[in-house]
Design a protein around this motif. Structure first.
Motif, PDB file in Angstrom:
ATOM      1  N   ARG A 240       0.844  -1.198   0.000  1.00 39.16           N
ATOM      2  CA  ARG A 240       0.000   0.000   0.000  1.00 39.16           C
ATOM      3  C   ARG A 240       0.878   1.247   0.000  1.00 39.16           C
ATOM      4  NH1 ARG A 240      -2.264   2.907   4.247  1.00 39.16           N
ATOM      5  NH2 ARG A 240      -1.424   1.364   5.710  1.00 39.16           N
ATOM      6  N   THR A 241       0.490   2.230  -0.804  1.00 35.28           N
ATOM      7  CA  THR A 241       1.237   3.489  -0.840  1.00 35.28           C
ATOM      8  C   THR A 241       0.840   4.329   0.363  1.00 35.28           C
ATOM      9  OG1 THR A 241       1.254   3.431  -3.260  1.00 35.28           O
ATOM     10  CG2 THR A 241       1.838   5.524  -2.204  1.00 35.28           C
ATOM     11  N   LEU A 242       1.852   4.729   1.145  1.00 35.06           N
ATOM     12  CA  LEU A 242       1.614   5.463   2.384  1.00 35.06           C
ATOM     13  C   LEU A 242       1.745   6.970   2.195  1.00 35.06           C
ATOM     14  CD1 LEU A 242       3.779   3.175   4.688  1.00 35.06           C
ATOM     15  CD2 LEU A 242       1.322   3.000   4.222  1.00 35.06           C
ATOM     16  N   MET A 243       2.715   7.388   1.373  1.00 35.57           N
ATOM     17  CA  MET A 243       2.992   8.812   1.204  1.00 35.57           C
ATOM     18  C   MET A 243       3.510   9.090  -0.205  1.00 35.57           C
ATOM     19  SD  MET A 243       4.919   9.870   4.782  1.00 35.57           S
ATOM     20  CE  MET A 243       6.097   8.525   4.698  1.00 35.57           C
ATOM     21  N   LEU A 244       3.301  10.314  -0.647  1.00 36.94           N
ATOM     22  CA  LEU A 244       3.965  10.854  -1.823  1.00 36.94           C
ATOM     23  C   LEU A 244       4.721  12.102  -1.401  1.00 36.94           C
ATOM     24  CD1 LEU A 244       1.166  10.742  -4.589  1.00 36.94           C
ATOM     25  CD2 LEU A 244       2.981   9.063  -4.217  1.00 36.94           C
ATOM     26  N   HIS A 245       5.990  12.200  -1.796  1.00 35.91           N
ATOM     27  CA  HIS A 245       6.789  13.408  -1.585  1.00 35.91           C
ATOM     28  C   HIS A 245       6.982  14.075  -2.942  1.00 35.91           C
ATOM     29  CE1 HIS A 245       7.579  12.014   2.439  1.00 35.91           C
ATOM     30  NE2 HIS A 245       8.290  10.982   2.037  1.00 35.91           N
ATOM     31  N   CYS A 246       6.491  15.285  -3.089  1.00 39.39           N
ATOM     32  CA  CYS A 246       6.528  15.960  -4.390  1.00 39.39           C
ATOM     33  C   CYS A 246       7.320  17.262  -4.307  1.00 39.39           C
ATOM     34  CB  CYS A 246       5.117  16.276  -4.863  1.00 39.39           C
ATOM     35  SG  CYS A 246       4.015  14.844  -4.953  1.00 39.39           S
ATOM     36  N   VAL A 247       7.994  17.575  -5.387  1.00 36.11           N
ATOM     37  CA  VAL A 247       8.732  18.831  -5.542  1.00 36.11           C
ATOM     38  C   VAL A 247       8.289  19.481  -6.837  1.00 36.11           C
ATOM     39  CG1 VAL A 247      11.008  19.838  -5.995  1.00 36.11           C
ATOM     40  CG2 VAL A 247      10.754  18.096  -4.222  1.00 36.11           C
ATOM     41  N   HIS A 248       8.005  20.780  -6.779  1.00 37.67           N
ATOM     42  CA  HIS A 248       7.613  21.542  -7.969  1.00 37.67           C
ATOM     43  C   HIS A 248       8.313  22.895  -7.894  1.00 37.67           C
ATOM     44  CE1 HIS A 248       4.093  22.753 -10.837  1.00 37.67           C
ATOM     45  NE2 HIS A 248       5.192  23.428 -11.118  1.00 37.67           N
ATOM     46  N   ARG A 249       9.332  23.063  -8.733  1.00 39.59           N
ATOM     47  CA  ARG A 249      10.147  24.285  -8.702  1.00 39.59           C
ATOM     48  C   ARG A 249      10.153  24.958 -10.069  1.00 39.59           C
ATOM     49  NH1 ARG A 249      14.885  20.834  -5.888  1.00 39.59           N
ATOM     50  NH2 ARG A 249      14.119  20.872  -3.739  1.00 39.59           N
ATOM     51  N   ASN A 250      10.038  26.282 -10.060  1.00 43.25           N
ATOM     52  CA  ASN A 250      10.170  27.090 -11.264  1.00 43.25           C
ATOM     53  C   ASN A 250      11.358  28.030 -11.099  1.00 43.25           C
ATOM     54  OD1 ASN A 250       7.207  26.328 -11.116  1.00 43.25           O
ATOM     55  ND2 ASN A 250       7.271  27.272 -13.124  1.00 43.25           N
ATOM     56  N   ALA A 251      12.009  28.350 -12.215  1.00 43.45           N
ATOM     57  CA  ALA A 251      13.144  29.282 -12.152  1.00 43.45           C
ATOM     58  C   ALA A 251      12.690  30.649 -11.668  1.00 43.45           C
ATOM     59  CB  ALA A 251      13.807  29.389 -13.519  1.00 43.45           C
ATOM     60  N   GLY A 252      11.534  31.110 -12.131  1.00 42.64           N
ATOM     61  CA  GLY A 252      11.045  32.424 -11.734  1.00 42.64           C
ATOM     62  C   GLY A 252       9.601  32.592 -12.136  1.00 42.64           C
ATOM     63  N   THR A 253       9.016  33.703 -11.739  1.00 45.95           N
ATOM     64  CA  THR A 253       7.609  33.979 -12.030  1.00 45.95           C
ATOM     65  C   THR A 253       7.487  35.294 -12.780  1.00 45.95           C
ATOM     66  OG1 THR A 253       7.412  35.018  -9.844  1.00 45.95           O
ATOM     67  CG2 THR A 253       6.713  32.726 -10.043  1.00 45.95           C
ATOM     68  N   PRO A 254       6.430  35.439 -13.575  1.00 51.15           N
ATOM     69  CA  PRO A 254       6.201  36.702 -14.280  1.00 51.15           C
ATOM     70  C   PRO A 254       5.673  37.760 -13.323  1.00 51.15           C
ATOM     71  CG  PRO A 254       4.409  35.174 -14.697  1.00 51.15           C
ATOM     72  CD  PRO A 254       5.438  34.407 -13.912  1.00 51.15           C
ATOM     73  N   PRO A 255       5.704  39.010 -13.713  1.00 47.94           N
ATOM     74  CA  PRO A 255       5.143  40.078 -12.872  1.00 47.94           C
ATOM     75  C   PRO A 255       3.672  39.805 -12.564  1.00 47.94           C
ATOM     76  CG  PRO A 255       6.421  41.016 -14.682  1.00 47.94           C
ATOM     77  CD  PRO A 255       6.319  39.538 -14.951  1.00 47.94           C
ATOM     78  N   GLY A 256       3.275  40.109 -11.332  1.00 54.47           N
ATOM     79  CA  GLY A 256       1.888  39.932 -10.943  1.00 54.47           C
ATOM     80  C   GLY A 256       1.545  38.554 -10.426  1.00 54.47           C
ATOM     81  N   PHE A 257       2.515  37.646 -10.364  1.00 54.96           N
ATOM     82  CA  PHE A 257       2.253  36.304  -9.852  1.00 54.96           C
ATOM     83  C   PHE A 257       1.989  36.386  -8.358  1.00 54.96           C
ATOM     84  CE2 PHE A 257       3.045  31.874  -8.776  1.00 54.96           C
ATOM     85  CZ  PHE A 257       2.616  31.194  -9.900  1.00 54.96           C
ATOM     86  N   THR A 258       0.901  35.749  -7.908  1.00 49.48           N
ATOM     87  CA  THR A 258       0.466  35.854  -6.518  1.00 49.48           C
ATOM     88  C   THR A 258       0.622  34.539  -5.768  1.00 49.48           C
ATOM     89  OG1 THR A 258      -1.821  35.205  -6.996  1.00 49.48           O
ATOM     90  CG2 THR A 258      -1.264  37.552  -7.256  1.00 49.48           C
ATOM     91  N   SER A 259       0.507  34.624  -4.457  1.00 49.84           N
ATOM     92  CA  SER A 259       0.581  33.409  -3.639  1.00 49.84           C
ATOM     93  C   SER A 259      -0.539  32.446  -3.985  1.00 49.84           C
ATOM     94  CB  SER A 259       0.516  33.779  -2.154  1.00 49.84           C
ATOM     95  OG  SER A 259       1.659  34.519  -1.768  1.00 49.84           O
ATOM     96  N   GLN A 260      -1.727  32.977  -4.292  1.00 50.82           N
ATOM     97  CA  GLN A 260      -2.840  32.110  -4.672  1.00 50.82           C
ATOM     98  C   GLN A 260      -2.537  31.357  -5.965  1.00 50.82           C
ATOM     99  OE1 GLN A 260      -3.162  35.368  -3.861  1.00 50.82           O
ATOM    100  NE2 GLN A 260      -4.134  35.166  -1.849  1.00 50.82           N
TER     101      GLN A 260
END
Length: 339
Positions: A150-170
């Motif tokens: 049975r799968t107990l956990m998934l560890h995920c990573v999602h990285r971007n080099a940078g964001t465009p102007p106006g990118f928000t936390s949401q």
């Protein structure tokens, strides 16, 4: 649609993603052609159409759908425009490949689900391209076979080099973590039931007002836990990883084991700089599968329900960002069409 006929596709939205799909359909995918393109910028639509033989340019999606050469629709416009285009396509019983998000919020996504359910058969595939990435496909097969219990956990990573102007936390949730929401549901075969968001001190690279990085925690109906490191201004490239932890072993994808160079006393490889580069093959496989299925008269791949469920998870995630509290995910009853 018969297997002998070339599929005429209307591509709605000719920005970066839409233009790339036009190129893909015109140069890479057999059995389809770009019959029409749509953009509110008439000049941009015309410029893209002129590069494709027999392609018409429109500023109105409904008019393009009524073009006699159009058999199917690929939606790559901004998310807020998706609902109207999807409902117009469903009203015409046209097959659709819709880039994520299905729509920007759960209520509008549910309206699309309900419209398709009233139609009585599937017509919508959502563009969660990770399901077509060979590494993700292999991990899904291993988990489905029970290779590690049975799968107990998934560890995920999602990285971007940078964001465009106006990118928000949401937007870190709605535009980025939405992919992990779908991938986790798909890999585990379980709905996500609750979300928490933890925020360390922001990186010095984060623009003012942007919480970056963040740690997002999903709980699932089957008791698995999923953690997602989302870091959208890491500065060095684009990375997506996933490690599944089972009762008897683990499996990890996304380490980019490609070309390795040894020179000048050092060794190393390259890091993709954006999602188009990292998932180029997955996008090709996704669109090819959609075209092939549509020509057979079928709709496969991520469904409108998957798009709705991901939207509901993201809504809970945005609330969890604001409150710092564990936030349940509310889902409507799943229609029989998607069971």
């Amino acid at each position: 649609m018969t297997a002998q006929k070339t599929l005429g596709v209307a591509v709605i939205g000719t920005g970066r993603m839409g233009a790339d799909h036009v190129r893909r359909l015109d140069e890479v995918i057999a059995g389809a052609r770009v019959a029409a393109v749509v953009d509110i910028d008439a000049g941009r639509a015309k410029a893209v159409a002129e590069r494709v033989d027999g392609c018409s340019a429109y500023t109105d999606a409904a008019a393009a759908m009524d073009d006699e050469g159009v058999d199917a629709v690929l939606i790559a416009s901004p998310g807020p425009a998706h609902e109207a285009a999807l409902l117009q396509a469903l009203a015409r019983d046209l097959p659709v490949l819709c880039e994520k998000p299905l729509t920007p919020d759960a209520a509008s996504a549910l309206r699309v689900v309900e419209a398709e359910a009233r139609l009585g058969h599937r017509r919508v595939q959502v563009g969660f391209m990770r399901r077509y990435d060979p590494e993700y496909e292999r991990l899904k097969t291993l988990l489905d076979e029970g290779a590690f219990g049975r799968t107990l956990m998934l560890h995920c990573v999602h990285r971007n080099a940078g964001t465009p102007p106006g990118f928000t936390s949401q937007m870190t949730i709605n535009d980025s973590v939405v992919h992990e929401a779908d991938a986790a549901r798909w890999l585990l075969g379980q709905e996500i039931t609750a979300v928490r968001v933890l925020r360390p001190t922001p990186s010095g690279r984060a623009p003012a007002g942007l919480d970056d990085p963040q740690l997002v925690l999903f709980e699932t109906a089957g008791g698995a836990l999923v953690d997602v490191e989302i870091f959208v201004n890491c500065g060095f490239g684009y990375q997506v990883r996933c490690e599944a932890v089972g009762e008897h072993g683990t499996a990890r994808i996304g380490d980019a084991h490609g070309l390795c160079v040894n020179a000048a006393g050092r060794w190393g490889g390259e890091i993709a700089q954006d999602y188009v580069e990292r998932f180029r093959d997955a996008y090709d496989r996704e669109v090819r599968a959609w075209v092939d299925a549509t020509r057979r008269g079928e709709t496969t791949g991520p469904s409108a329900w998957d798009g709705y469920a991901a939207a509901a998870v993201c809504e809970a995630g945005v609330r969890a960002q604001a409150t710092g509290e564990r936030t349940p995910v509310g889902l409507a009853e799943r229609p029989a069409l998607y069971r």
